[in-house]
Design a protein around this motif. Sequence first.
Motif, PDB file in Angstrom:
ATOM      1  N   VAL A 115       0.838  -1.198   0.000  1.00 15.60           N
ATOM      2  CA  VAL A 115       0.000   0.000   0.000  1.00 15.60           C
ATOM      3  C   VAL A 115       0.872   1.247   0.000  1.00 15.60           C
ATOM      4  CG1 VAL A 115      -1.772   1.259   1.285  1.00 15.60           C
ATOM      5  CG2 VAL A 115      -1.826  -1.246   1.196  1.00 15.60           C
ATOM      6  N   ILE A 116       0.456   2.280  -0.761  1.00 22.00           N
ATOM      7  CA  ILE A 116       1.255   3.504  -0.850  1.00 22.00           C
ATOM      8  C   ILE A 116       0.564   4.716  -0.236  1.00 22.00           C
ATOM      9  CG2 ILE A 116       2.549   2.763  -2.864  1.00 22.00           C
ATOM     10  CD1 ILE A 116       0.668   4.423  -4.594  1.00 22.00           C
ATOM     11  N   ASP A 117      -0.710   4.575   0.176  1.00 17.97           N
ATOM     12  CA  ASP A 117      -1.380   5.711   0.813  1.00 17.97           C
ATOM     13  C   ASP A 117      -2.517   5.204   1.692  1.00 17.97           C
ATOM     14  OD1 ASP A 117      -3.573   5.108  -0.861  1.00 17.97           O
ATOM     15  OD2 ASP A 117      -2.930   6.543  -2.377  1.00 17.97           O
ATOM     16  N   GLY A 118      -3.241   6.144   2.307  1.00 21.40           N
ATOM     17  CA  GLY A 118      -4.319   5.782   3.216  1.00 21.40           C
ATOM     18  C   GLY A 118      -5.596   5.355   2.539  1.00 21.40           C
ATOM     19  N   HIS A 119      -5.600   5.351   1.208  1.00 19.26           N
ATOM     20  CA  HIS A 119      -6.803   4.982   0.461  1.00 19.26           C
ATOM     21  C   HIS A 119      -6.731   3.566  -0.108  1.00 19.26           C
ATOM     22  CE1 HIS A 119      -8.106   9.144   0.768  1.00 19.26           C
ATOM     23  NE2 HIS A 119      -6.917   9.518   0.310  1.00 19.26           N
ATOM     24  N   GLY A 120      -5.696   2.842   0.256  1.00 21.27           N
ATOM     25  CA  GLY A 120      -5.576   1.464  -0.198  1.00 21.27           C
ATOM     26  C   GLY A 120      -4.964   1.292  -1.574  1.00 21.27           C
ATOM     27  N   HIS A 121      -4.483   2.382  -2.187  1.00 15.94           N
ATOM     28  CA  HIS A 121      -3.830   2.262  -3.485  1.00 15.94           C
ATOM     29  C   HIS A 121      -2.520   1.491  -3.326  1.00 15.94           C
ATOM     30  CE1 HIS A 121      -6.187   6.134  -4.408  1.00 15.94           C
ATOM     31  NE2 HIS A 121      -6.812   5.112  -4.952  1.00 15.94           N
ATOM     32  N   THR A 122      -2.201   0.687  -4.328  1.00 20.12           N
ATOM     33  CA  THR A 122      -1.027  -0.171  -4.224  1.00 20.12           C
ATOM     34  C   THR A 122       0.027   0.177  -5.262  1.00 20.12           C
ATOM     35  OG1 THR A 122      -2.031  -1.834  -5.667  1.00 20.12           O
ATOM     36  CG2 THR A 122      -2.372  -2.083  -3.300  1.00 20.12           C
ATOM     37  N   ILE A 123       1.270  -0.155  -4.941  1.00 17.00           N
ATOM     38  CA  ILE A 123       2.368   0.013  -5.886  1.00 17.00           C
ATOM     39  C   ILE A 123       2.530  -1.280  -6.675  1.00 17.00           C
ATOM     40  CG2 ILE A 123       4.102  -0.712  -4.175  1.00 17.00           C
ATOM     41  CD1 ILE A 123       6.075   1.136  -5.540  1.00 17.00           C
ATOM     42  N   SER A 124       2.785  -1.158  -7.964  1.00 14.68           N
ATOM     43  CA  SER A 124       3.022  -2.314  -8.836  1.00 14.68           C
ATOM     44  C   SER A 124       1.974  -3.405  -8.622  1.00 14.68           C
ATOM     45  CB  SER A 124       4.416  -2.890  -8.593  1.00 14.68           C
ATOM     46  OG  SER A 124       5.408  -1.938  -8.858  1.00 14.68           O
ATOM     47  N   PRO A 125       0.719  -3.130  -8.988  1.00 12.95           N
ATOM     48  CA  PRO A 125      -0.325  -4.152  -8.819  1.00 12.95           C
ATOM     49  C   PRO A 125       0.012  -5.417  -9.583  1.00 12.95           C
ATOM     50  CG  PRO A 125      -1.081  -2.357 -10.232  1.00 12.95           C
ATOM     51  CD  PRO A 125       0.211  -1.917  -9.643  1.00 12.95           C
ATOM     52  N   PRO A 126      -0.515  -6.572  -9.160  1.00 18.14           N
ATOM     53  CA  PRO A 126      -0.183  -7.844  -9.811  1.00 18.14           C
ATOM     54  C   PRO A 126      -0.708  -7.886 -11.236  1.00 18.14           C
ATOM     55  CG  PRO A 126      -1.984  -8.127  -8.255  1.00 18.14           C
ATOM     56  CD  PRO A 126      -1.450  -6.749  -8.036  1.00 18.14           C
ATOM     57  N   PRO A 127      -0.120  -8.740 -12.070  1.00 28.92           N
ATOM     58  CA  PRO A 127      -0.569  -8.846 -13.456  1.00 28.92           C
ATOM     59  C   PRO A 127      -1.948  -9.481 -13.538  1.00 28.92           C
ATOM     60  CG  PRO A 127       0.985 -10.585 -12.964  1.00 28.92           C
ATOM     61  CD  PRO A 127       0.962  -9.685 -11.760  1.00 28.92           C
ATOM     62  N   GLU A 128      -2.646  -9.199 -14.619  1.00 31.53           N
ATOM     63  CA  GLU A 128      -3.909  -9.877 -14.885  1.00 31.53           C
ATOM     64  C   GLU A 128      -3.579 -11.172 -15.620  1.00 31.53           C
ATOM     65  OE1 GLU A 128      -6.511  -7.284 -16.961  1.00 31.53           O
ATOM     66  OE2 GLU A 128      -6.504  -5.735 -15.407  1.00 31.53           O
ATOM     67  N   GLY A 129      -3.781 -12.284 -14.950  1.00 30.03           N
ATOM     68  CA  GLY A 129      -3.392 -13.568 -15.531  1.00 30.03           C
ATOM     69  C   GLY A 129      -1.965 -13.931 -15.156  1.00 30.03           C
ATOM     70  N   GLU A 130      -1.307 -14.676 -16.021  1.00 32.85           N
ATOM     71  CA  GLU A 130       0.047 -15.155 -15.742  1.00 32.85           C
ATOM     72  C   GLU A 130       1.070 -14.019 -15.800  1.00 32.85           C
ATOM     73  OE1 GLU A 130       1.239 -18.199 -14.903  1.00 32.85           O
ATOM     74  OE2 GLU A 130      -0.833 -18.908 -14.730  1.00 32.85           O
ATOM     75  N   LEU A 131       2.083 -14.138 -14.960  1.00 32.65           N
ATOM     76  CA  LEU A 131       3.184 -13.189 -15.005  1.00 32.65           C
ATOM     77  C   LEU A 131       3.959 -13.359 -16.303  1.00 32.65           C
ATOM     78  CD1 LEU A 131       5.065 -11.133 -13.425  1.00 32.65           C
ATOM     79  CD2 LEU A 131       6.404 -13.150 -12.799  1.00 32.65           C
ATOM     80  N   THR A 132       4.253 -12.247 -16.983  1.00 30.22           N
ATOM     81  CA  THR A 132       5.032 -12.288 -18.218  1.00 30.22           C
ATOM     82  C   THR A 132       6.207 -11.327 -18.104  1.00 30.22           C
ATOM     83  OG1 THR A 132       3.805 -10.509 -19.315  1.00 30.22           O
ATOM     84  CG2 THR A 132       2.926 -12.755 -19.533  1.00 30.22           C
ATOM     85  N   LEU A 133       7.113 -11.423 -19.076  1.00 35.72           N
ATOM     86  CA  LEU A 133       8.251 -10.522 -19.092  1.00 35.72           C
ATOM     87  C   LEU A 133       7.788  -9.069 -19.206  1.00 35.72           C
ATOM     88  CD1 LEU A 133      11.254  -9.814 -19.231  1.00 35.72           C
ATOM     89  CD2 LEU A 133      11.217 -10.382 -21.681  1.00 35.72           C
TER      90      LEU A 133
END
Length: 265
Positions: A115-133
């Motif tokens: 989390v990066i602030d008090g509103h629940g926003h996140t840094i580097s959110p996870p990928p949608e589906g499989e992780l890719t390069l």
Amino acid sequence: MRYSVITINFNNQEGLRRTVESVVQQTCTDYEYIVIDGASTDGSREVIGEYDSKIDYWVSEKDRGIYHAMNKGVAQAHGDYCLFMNSGDTFHDSRVLERVTHVAATEDVIVGRVVIDGHGHTISPPPEGELTLYHLYAGAIPHQGSFIRTALLRKYPYDETLKISSDWKFFVQTLIIDNCSVRFIDEPVACYDMGGISATHPDLMRAEKDEVLATLFPPRVLADYRQMKLSECLTQKLTPRLRVNYGIDRILYRIGRLLLKLRQT
């Protein structure tokens, strides 16, 4: 499952205190705590001394930089997974380790939300589906939210020649090139310190990433990714203008309705 929580610090007394307090307040007790200080002169060593009884191993001595210090921390680790909670960063709350234990993941790397602030926003959110390069090319995996198998960190020690992006290189090497297993979990793990070197030196981060990519991949591969990133940046710039000036939302809605009707006929 046992965790090794590792904190790296250099002349960040206030940030160190916040970090240490968030670690020792964890309700799960199946962890060891390691603090590697780079011979700080700002009172950080005194903070460590205050919590000496709750720290399993600590040292305060000169090192060759943050990644040398992180490798030193791994060398002292006895847990199944390591988590780097460096000075200034904190656990999201006191039950983080307890919740992650209940997930019962077995992958090489387990990544929660940072989390990066008090509103629940996140840094580097996870990928949608499989992780890719491309996910790593365009972004990152935050080490503050990553539980990494200790054996993997010993097999791939952090590159100490880099100043800011060696943890990013580690993820490219392990998760992309060697196809190590990774699991993203919807659990808040850490609160990110926006005053850290990664957040305050974006140009250095980009330069080091380019250097790493040029070392690991051939130019013909990277050319495609650069083009993809450029297209993404142009889309992000144009979309707000299109919405304001041309009512693109209404246009897309009408196209969608037309396609739906065509499909039904």
